[in-house]
Each structure stands twice: as structure tokens, then as C-alpha cells.
Design a protein around this motif. Structure first.
Motif, short mmCIF file in Angstrom:
data_model
loop_
_atom_site.label_atom_id
_atom_site.label_comp_id
_atom_site.label_asym_id
_atom_site.label_seq_id
_atom_site.Cartn_x
_atom_site.Cartn_y
_atom_site.Cartn_z
N UNK A 58 0.83 -1.20 0.00
CA UNK A 58 0.00 0.00 0.00
C UNK A 58 0.87 1.25 0.00
N UNK A 59 1.97 1.20 0.76
CA UNK A 59 2.85 2.36 0.89
C UNK A 59 3.73 2.55 -0.33
N UNK A 60 4.28 1.44 -0.83
CA UNK A 60 5.20 1.52 -1.98
C UNK A 60 4.45 1.47 -3.31
N UNK A 61 3.61 0.46 -3.46
CA UNK A 61 2.97 0.22 -4.75
C UNK A 61 1.87 1.20 -5.08
N UNK A 62 1.10 1.65 -4.07
CA UNK A 62 -0.02 2.56 -4.34
C UNK A 62 0.34 4.01 -4.05
N UNK A 181 -6.17 -9.23 3.44
CA UNK A 181 -6.30 -9.18 1.98
C UNK A 181 -7.61 -8.52 1.58
N UNK A 182 -8.69 -8.90 2.22
CA UNK A 182 -10.01 -8.32 1.90
C UNK A 182 -10.04 -6.82 2.21
N UNK A 183 -9.47 -6.45 3.35
CA UNK A 183 -9.41 -5.03 3.71
C UNK A 183 -8.64 -4.22 2.66
N UNK A 184 -7.53 -4.77 2.20
CA UNK A 184 -6.72 -4.06 1.20
C UNK A 184 -7.46 -3.97 -0.13
N UNK A 185 -8.12 -5.04 -0.53
CA UNK A 185 -8.88 -5.01 -1.79
C UNK A 185 -9.99 -3.97 -1.75
N UNK A 186 -10.69 -3.89 -0.62
CA UNK A 186 -11.74 -2.88 -0.49
C UNK A 186 -11.17 -1.48 -0.41
N UNK A 187 -10.01 -1.34 0.25
CA UNK A 187 -9.41 -0.02 0.39
C UNK A 187 -8.97 0.55 -0.94
N UNK A 192 -10.38 6.50 -0.94
CA UNK A 192 -9.05 6.63 -0.34
C UNK A 192 -8.02 5.92 -1.20
N UNK A 193 -8.36 4.73 -1.67
CA UNK A 193 -7.44 3.98 -2.52
C UNK A 193 -7.16 4.68 -3.83
N UNK A 194 -8.19 5.28 -4.43
CA UNK A 194 -7.96 6.02 -5.67
C UNK A 194 -7.09 7.25 -5.43
N UNK A 195 -7.25 7.85 -4.23
CA UNK A 195 -6.39 8.97 -3.89
C UNK A 195 -4.94 8.54 -3.75
N UNK A 196 -4.72 7.36 -3.14
CA UNK A 196 -3.36 6.83 -3.02
C UNK A 196 -2.77 6.53 -4.40
N UNK A 197 -3.60 5.97 -5.29
CA UNK A 197 -3.12 5.66 -6.64
C UNK A 197 -2.74 6.94 -7.38
N UNK A 198 -3.54 7.99 -7.21
CA UNK A 198 -3.21 9.27 -7.83
C UNK A 198 -1.93 9.84 -7.25
N UNK A 199 -1.76 9.69 -5.95
CA UNK A 199 -0.55 10.16 -5.28
C UNK A 199 0.68 9.44 -5.81
N UNK A 209 -6.25 17.58 -7.57
CA UNK A 209 -7.53 16.88 -7.58
C UNK A 209 -8.18 16.83 -6.19
N UNK A 210 -7.53 17.44 -5.22
CA UNK A 210 -8.11 17.52 -3.88
C UNK A 210 -7.60 16.50 -2.90
N UNK A 211 -6.56 15.75 -3.24
CA UNK A 211 -5.99 14.77 -2.32
C UNK A 211 -5.08 15.48 -1.33
N UNK A 212 -5.30 15.25 -0.04
CA UNK A 212 -4.41 15.78 0.99
C UNK A 212 -3.15 14.92 0.99
N UNK A 213 -2.12 15.37 0.29
CA UNK A 213 -0.94 14.56 0.03
C UNK A 213 -0.26 14.13 1.32
N UNK A 214 -0.04 15.07 2.22
CA UNK A 214 0.68 14.74 3.45
C UNK A 214 -0.12 13.75 4.31
#
Length: 331
Positions: A58-62, A181-187, A192-199, A209-214
Motif C-alpha cells: 500500500x505504501x510503496x505500490x499505491x 487481503x479483503x481489507x486491502x482489496x476494499x481499500x 481513499x485507494x484512488x487517492x493513493x493511486x493518484x498520489x 484533484x483535492x488529495x491531501x498529500x501529506x
């Protein structure tokens, strides 16, 4: 006919849940086939690492950040549960939960300043944190047992049943891994997950796009630390013994390698990445003297030909081949 079509539509709409249930059924039946305690122990170890690496992915890949110190949180989780139960006589489950809460606070305090860094500066900061934690675990003899480690960690219990055998722990640890695994798939499919992907793609664009980067960076860092802490606690209660060497910077590199092999940003690929890296030393026992060379060569080849990860790269290659076939056969 209608029933078959309805079943197919249901499977397509709920393919994640169906896949998780199918994996759960496979793992439930695995002990019937893997009667060797050594093999079952390896499968349990894979489950522990899956929990830790899911958070790291989640931290590295997303989120697109770099951490070379993830084994520090893994070790703190293991030693926290071990000290609370073996030394302070805490019940195992409250000890595991309390340790995870404390490590979440540590990750938040640490993440606020160091996540202002990026690139190799962030990598060096997390690597330094891992080195400091490992040094404390080695030098603080009175609390951690020093280089000899800490023994006497009791097994987890539930309803009077102790998870002291490989078989019992198998069902416990894989239940925890499937929940993670299920929690990560839903996240990753949530806002929130789309915000991480954008980040992970572009911080500036994500901020526009409105993501609070920090906040997103710190949140992903804290969540990955909590996952590692839980995995470390399970590790300690499973083996009943913890040693500083199991949580050195080399373990952090192994965890990063698991993410890379499985695929950056691939939740399902994490399972394959962990399994490959965990089983590799056992598969190459015949070439133990050259293991480091083979290990490095495999990593270089993966980065050269599958920069997004082995599983992700193979999946993309299969999809590309199917698309080309469809275009060739299309009228």
C-alpha cells in the motif's frame, strides 16, 4: 439456462468475494495434503509475511513512496508482544492489540517529519530507522535479551484452545491474512485507494484533484506499520522466540523484494511475491553457496523485463496477447 447465466453474472459482479472464498476453501483443505509439518510451517510463515507485505505494498505500490525499514515495525511488533506476554505476563491478544496501537503512534510521530522527504532521501531515512531499532534490540540486554533473543513467548489462545500446533495456527494465521487481503482489496477500490493511486502517479496532480498529500502519505505509512506489527506479533507467538537477526535491514530488503516480485500496486500479486521469495531459499538448497548470486540475478532480471513486478508483468503480457488475437480475428 437462466440459472447458469445468473451464476455467471453473480461471479462477475462479486468476483473478488468469490475468489477470496475459493482461496479460503483451498487453504482450509491444504493441511489434508501437506501432512509434512515442515511444509505446513512454511505455509504459515508465508501467511505471516503476506500480512506484513500487504501493508508495505500500500505504501510503496499505491502511494508511490519508498521504505527500506519495514522490518523495524515487524520487529517492534514481535518484541512488543513477546515482552508484554513473556516478561510482563500480559494476555496474548491484548498484548498484540496494545503493541499495534503503540506502533501506530510511533509510525505517526516518525512519519510526520520523514515523509517530507522523497526518493532516495526517504529510503535512507527509513533504512536508518531500521538500523537504530535493530541496534536497540541487540544492545538492550535487560529488556530484549540482546543477541540471544527472547524466549518463552506463549501461544495465542481462543476459548481455552491454544494455537500451539502448526495445524491450529494455520487456520488462525490464514484467517488473519485473508481478512487483511479483503481489507486491502476494499481499500484500493475506495475513494481513499484512488487517492493513493493518484498520489503514486503524480503528487502535484493528486493535490490539484483535492488529495491531501501529506495526510495520505502518513496514513499509508501508519497503516503499513500496523499491518507489520500484527504480523510480527503473530510471528512471535507462533515460534515462541524472537531474535534481532530476524528483523535486520536484510529482512527489510526481502520484504521490498516480495513487493517487487509480486507487482507494485498488485494486491493479489502480493501472495505470489511472498510465496516465491519465501520458498526460493528452500528450492535452491542444492546451490546454497551461490544463493546470493542467484538471488541477485533473479531480482535484476525481474527489474529488467518486468519493472512493474513479475506477476503484474506476466498478467499484462497475457492480456496484451489476448487483445492482439482478438484484433487479428476481428472482421
Amino acid at each position: 439456462m437462466n440459472r447458469g447465466r445468473t451464476a455467471r453474472l453473480f461471479a462477475l459482479r462479486h468476483r473478488t468475494g468469490v475468489t477470496v472464498c475459493g482461496l479460503a476453501g483451498f487453504l482450509a483443505a491444504a493441511p489434508l495434503v501437506l501432512t509434512n509439518p515442515y511444509t505446513l510451517g512454511l505455509l504459515n510463515l508465508i501467511a505471516i509475511y503476506v500480512i506484513a507485505v500487504l501493508g508495505l505494498n500500500l505504501f510503496i505500490g499505491f502511494a508511490g513512496q519508498i521504505s527500506l525499514g519495514h522490518a523495524a515495525f515487524f520487529g517492534l511488533g514481535a518484541y512488543g508482544s513477546a515482552i508484554l506476554t513473556a516478561t510482563c505476563q500480559f494476555p496474548p491478544w491484548p498484548a498484540l492489540a496494545l503493541t499495534a496501537g503503540v506502533i501506530a503512534g510511533v509510525a505517526w510521530v516518525l512519519g510526520m517529519p520523514i515523509l517530507r522527504l522523497s526518493g532516495h532521501y526517504l529510503a535512507m531515512a527509513t533504512l536508518g530507522f531500521n538500523y537504530i531499532v535493530h541496534l536497540v534490540l541487540v544492545q538492550w540486554d535487560s529488556l530484549t535479551g540482546g543477541p540471544s533473543g527472547l524466549s518463552g513467548v506463549p501461544p495465542l489462545t481462543l476459548g481455552g484452545m491454544a494455537f500451539s500446533s502448526d495445524l491450529r495456527f494455520h487456520y488462525l494465521v490464514w484467517t488473519a491474512a485473508l481478512i487483511a487481503l479483503t481489507l486491502c482489496l476494499n481499500l484500493v477500490r475506495s475513494g481513499v485507494g484512488r487517492g493513493l493511486a493518484a498520489l503514486g502517479q503524480d503528487e502535484t496532480a493528486a493535490a490539484c484533484l483535492g488529495v491531501d498529500v501529506r495526510r495520505a502519505k502518513v496514513g499509508a505509512f501508519v497503516l503499513s506499520a500496523v499491518f507489520a506489527s500484527v504480523a510480527g506479533g503473530l510471528y512471535a507467538h507462533y515460534f515462541g522466540y524472537v531474535n534481532p537477526d530476524a528483523f535486520s535491514i536484510f529482512k527489510s530488503l526481502d520484504l521490498v523484494l516480495m513487493v517487487v516480485v509480486g507487482g507494485l500496486g498488485s494486491v493479489w500479486g502480493t501472495l505470489a511475491g511472498v510465496a516465491i521469495v519465501t520458498l526460493m531459499p528452500h528450492a535452491l538448497e542444492f546451490a546454497q553457496e551461490y544463493f546470493d548470486i542467484i538471488h541477485g540475478l533473479i531480482l535484476v532480471l525481474i527489474l529488467m523485463f518486468f519493472p512493474q513486478g513479475l506477476i503484474t508483468g506476466l498478467t499484462d503480457a497475457v492480456r496484451l496477447r489476448r487483445t492482439r488475437r482478438r484484433l487479428q480475428t476481428a472482421p
